[in-house]
Motif scaffolding. Structure first.
Motif, PDB file in Angstrom:
ATOM      1  N   LEU A 179       0.840  -1.194   0.000  1.00  0.00           N
ATOM      2  CA  LEU A 179       0.000   0.000   0.000  1.00  0.00           C
ATOM      3  C   LEU A 179       0.876   1.245   0.000  1.00  0.00           C
ATOM      4  CD1 LEU A 179      -2.934  -0.786   2.456  1.00  0.00           C
ATOM      5  CD2 LEU A 179      -3.053  -0.451  -0.007  1.00  0.00           C
ATOM      6  N   ASN A 180       0.439   2.245  -0.727  1.00  0.00           N
ATOM      7  CA  ASN A 180       1.113   3.546  -0.851  1.00  0.00           C
ATOM      8  C   ASN A 180       2.442   3.477  -1.601  1.00  0.00           C
ATOM      9  OD1 ASN A 180      -0.966   4.870   0.618  1.00  0.00           O
ATOM     10  ND2 ASN A 180      -0.063   4.085   2.498  1.00  0.00           N
ATOM     11  N   GLU A 181       2.744   2.342  -2.195  1.00  0.00           N
ATOM     12  CA  GLU A 181       3.962   2.214  -2.990  1.00  0.00           C
ATOM     13  C   GLU A 181       3.769   2.927  -4.324  1.00  0.00           C
ATOM     14  OE1 GLU A 181       6.793  -1.312  -4.916  1.00  0.00           O
ATOM     15  OE2 GLU A 181       4.989  -1.863  -3.827  1.00  0.00           O
ATOM     16  N   GLU A 182       4.777   3.685  -4.734  1.00  0.00           N
ATOM     17  CA  GLU A 182       4.735   4.351  -6.032  1.00  0.00           C
ATOM     18  C   GLU A 182       5.293   3.398  -7.084  1.00  0.00           C
ATOM     19  OE1 GLU A 182       6.895   8.103  -7.969  1.00  0.00           O
ATOM     20  OE2 GLU A 182       5.608   8.614  -6.255  1.00  0.00           O
ATOM     21  N   ILE A 183       4.535   3.203  -8.153  1.00  0.00           N
ATOM     22  CA  ILE A 183       4.942   2.248  -9.190  1.00  0.00           C
ATOM     23  C   ILE A 183       4.699   2.839 -10.569  1.00  0.00           C
ATOM     24  CG2 ILE A 183       4.529   0.191  -7.779  1.00  0.00           C
ATOM     25  CD1 ILE A 183       1.862  -0.174  -9.270  1.00  0.00           C
ATOM     26  N   ASN A 184       5.361   2.262 -11.564  1.00  0.00           N
ATOM     27  CA  ASN A 184       5.088   2.560 -12.965  1.00  0.00           C
ATOM     28  C   ASN A 184       4.222   1.434 -13.503  1.00  0.00           C
ATOM     29  OD1 ASN A 184       6.664   4.919 -13.156  1.00  0.00           O
ATOM     30  ND2 ASN A 184       8.509   3.709 -13.438  1.00  0.00           N
ATOM     31  N   VAL A 185       3.250   1.783 -14.332  1.00  0.00           N
ATOM     32  CA  VAL A 185       2.361   0.793 -14.933  1.00  0.00           C
ATOM     33  C   VAL A 185       2.130   1.134 -16.398  1.00  0.00           C
ATOM     34  CG1 VAL A 185       1.151   0.156 -12.810  1.00  0.00           C
ATOM     35  CG2 VAL A 185       0.326   2.084 -14.148  1.00  0.00           C
ATOM     36  N   LYS A 186       1.734   0.121 -17.134  1.00  0.00           N
ATOM     37  CA  LYS A 186       1.374   0.317 -18.535  1.00  0.00           C
ATOM     38  C   LYS A 186      -0.146   0.222 -18.648  1.00  0.00           C
ATOM     39  CE  LYS A 186       2.162  -1.489 -23.186  1.00  0.00           C
ATOM     40  NZ  LYS A 186       2.896  -2.476 -23.984  1.00  0.00           N
ATOM     41  N   VAL A 187      -0.752   1.149 -19.355  1.00  0.00           N
ATOM     42  CA  VAL A 187      -2.202   1.128 -19.574  1.00  0.00           C
ATOM     43  C   VAL A 187      -2.476   0.114 -20.680  1.00  0.00           C
ATOM     44  CG1 VAL A 187      -4.231   2.464 -20.223  1.00  0.00           C
ATOM     45  CG2 VAL A 187      -2.403   3.546 -18.899  1.00  0.00           C
ATOM     46  N   ILE A 188      -3.240  -0.948 -20.342  1.00  0.00           N
ATOM     47  CA  ILE A 188      -3.493  -1.989 -21.349  1.00  0.00           C
ATOM     48  C   ILE A 188      -4.927  -1.974 -21.863  1.00  0.00           C
ATOM     49  CG2 ILE A 188      -1.626  -3.501 -20.611  1.00  0.00           C
ATOM     50  CD1 ILE A 188      -3.688  -5.169 -19.067  1.00  0.00           C
ATOM     51  N   SER A 189      -5.822  -1.279 -21.143  1.00  0.00           N
ATOM     52  CA  SER A 189      -7.205  -1.182 -21.641  1.00  0.00           C
ATOM     53  C   SER A 189      -7.925  -0.029 -20.951  1.00  0.00           C
ATOM     54  CB  SER A 189      -7.972  -2.484 -21.407  1.00  0.00           C
ATOM     55  OG  SER A 189      -8.151  -2.702 -20.013  1.00  0.00           O
ATOM     56  N   ILE A 190      -8.887   0.523 -21.691  1.00  0.00           N
ATOM     57  CA  ILE A 190      -9.804   1.508 -21.128  1.00  0.00           C
ATOM     58  C   ILE A 190     -11.187   1.100 -21.615  1.00  0.00           C
ATOM     59  CG2 ILE A 190     -10.487   3.926 -20.992  1.00  0.00           C
ATOM     60  CD1 ILE A 190      -7.559   4.669 -21.635  1.00  0.00           C
ATOM     61  N   GLY A 191     -11.999   0.655 -20.664  1.00  0.00           N
ATOM     62  CA  GLY A 191     -13.329   0.180 -21.022  1.00  0.00           C
ATOM     63  C   GLY A 191     -14.279   1.316 -21.364  1.00  0.00           C
ATOM     64  N   LYS A 192     -15.384   0.984 -22.019  1.00  0.00           N
ATOM     65  CA  LYS A 192     -16.402   1.982 -22.346  1.00  0.00           C
ATOM     66  C   LYS A 192     -16.970   2.611 -21.079  1.00  0.00           C
ATOM     67  CE  LYS A 192     -17.710  -0.089 -26.718  1.00  0.00           C
ATOM     68  NZ  LYS A 192     -18.768  -0.645 -27.546  1.00  0.00           N
ATOM     69  N   ASP A 193     -16.915   1.841 -19.991  1.00  0.00           N
ATOM     70  CA  ASP A 193     -17.401   2.347 -18.701  1.00  0.00           C
ATOM     71  C   ASP A 193     -16.352   3.186 -17.987  1.00  0.00           C
ATOM     72  OD1 ASP A 193     -15.624   0.340 -18.123  1.00  0.00           O
ATOM     73  OD2 ASP A 193     -17.005  -0.853 -16.912  1.00  0.00           O
ATOM     74  N   GLY A 194     -15.175   3.354 -18.602  1.00  0.00           N
ATOM     75  CA  GLY A 194     -14.118   4.174 -18.021  1.00  0.00           C
ATOM     76  C   GLY A 194     -13.130   3.413 -17.154  1.00  0.00           C
ATOM     77  N   LYS A 195     -13.354   2.111 -16.976  1.00  0.00           N
ATOM     78  CA  LYS A 195     -12.429   1.324 -16.164  1.00  0.00           C
ATOM     79  C   LYS A 195     -11.096   1.185 -16.891  1.00  0.00           C
ATOM     80  CE  LYS A 195     -15.873  -1.310 -13.621  1.00  0.00           C
ATOM     81  NZ  LYS A 195     -16.425  -2.646 -13.346  1.00  0.00           N
ATOM     82  N   ILE A 196     -10.022   1.393 -16.125  1.00  0.00           N
ATOM     83  CA  ILE A 196      -8.682   1.369 -16.706  1.00  0.00           C
ATOM     84  C   ILE A 196      -7.964   0.101 -16.268  1.00  0.00           C
ATOM     85  CG2 ILE A 196      -6.461   2.569 -16.821  1.00  0.00           C
ATOM     86  CD1 ILE A 196      -8.007   5.163 -16.136  1.00  0.00           C
ATOM     87  N   GLY A 197      -7.518  -0.683 -17.236  1.00  0.00           N
ATOM     88  CA  GLY A 197      -6.748  -1.890 -16.970  1.00  0.00           C
ATOM     89  C   GLY A 197      -5.265  -1.576 -17.056  1.00  0.00           C
ATOM     90  N   LEU A 198      -4.517  -2.011 -16.057  1.00  0.00           N
ATOM     91  CA  LEU A 198      -3.094  -1.706 -15.973  1.00  0.00           C
ATOM     92  C   LEU A 198      -2.259  -2.978 -15.907  1.00  0.00           C
ATOM     93  CD1 LEU A 198      -3.458   1.011 -13.189  1.00  0.00           C
ATOM     94  CD2 LEU A 198      -3.245   1.421 -15.651  1.00  0.00           C
TER      95      LEU A 198
END
Length: 123
Positions: free
Chosen positions: A52-71
């Motif tokens: 928890l509270n760890e800073e990380i780098n992520v790649k965005v792999i999806s953005i759903g029509k409902d706005g949900k972001i897959g990382l």
């Protein structure tokens, strides 16, 4: 900040569940790193990889029509491996155990032969 599929962004882990980790991205949006996208290896417990509270780098792999972001963290590390260096494949636990047992058996046989020669019981 505009989030697009394929972009690499920074975020902070805000929640960890059995199925993944929620990450608040720069700009205030949140996304989910599914457990299958945490690491190259099998992940039984996300807590073994993220805090928890760890800073990380992520790649965005999806953005759903409902706005949900897959990382993904895994895909980010795969991209780094391709560009930075080639790493030898990791062995599975079963393969490592098999190698250990084989090496151990060979060492025991060598030790027995050595002891037999010293005691005069040559085989």
């Amino acid at each position: 900040m505009s989030i697009e599929v394929g972009s690499i962004v920074k975020g902070v882990v805000t929640g960890i569940t059995k199925f993944g980790a929620f990450v608040e991205l720069d700009g205030g949006e949140s996304g989910l790193v599914h457990i299958s996208e945490v690491a190259d290896a099998y992940v039984k417990d996300v807590n073994n990889y993220l805090k928890l509270n760890e800073e990380i780098n992520v790649k965005v792999i999806s953005i759903g029509k409902d706005g949900k972001i897959g990382l993904s963290i895994k895909q980010l590390s795969e991209a780094n491996k391709k560009t930075k260096f080639t790493q030898a494949p990791k062995k599975s636990f079963d393969d490592m155990m098999s190698d250990f047992l084989k090496e151990s058996t060979e060492k025991q046989q060598d030790l027995r032969r050595s002891l037999d020669k010293k005691s005069g019981n040559i085989r």
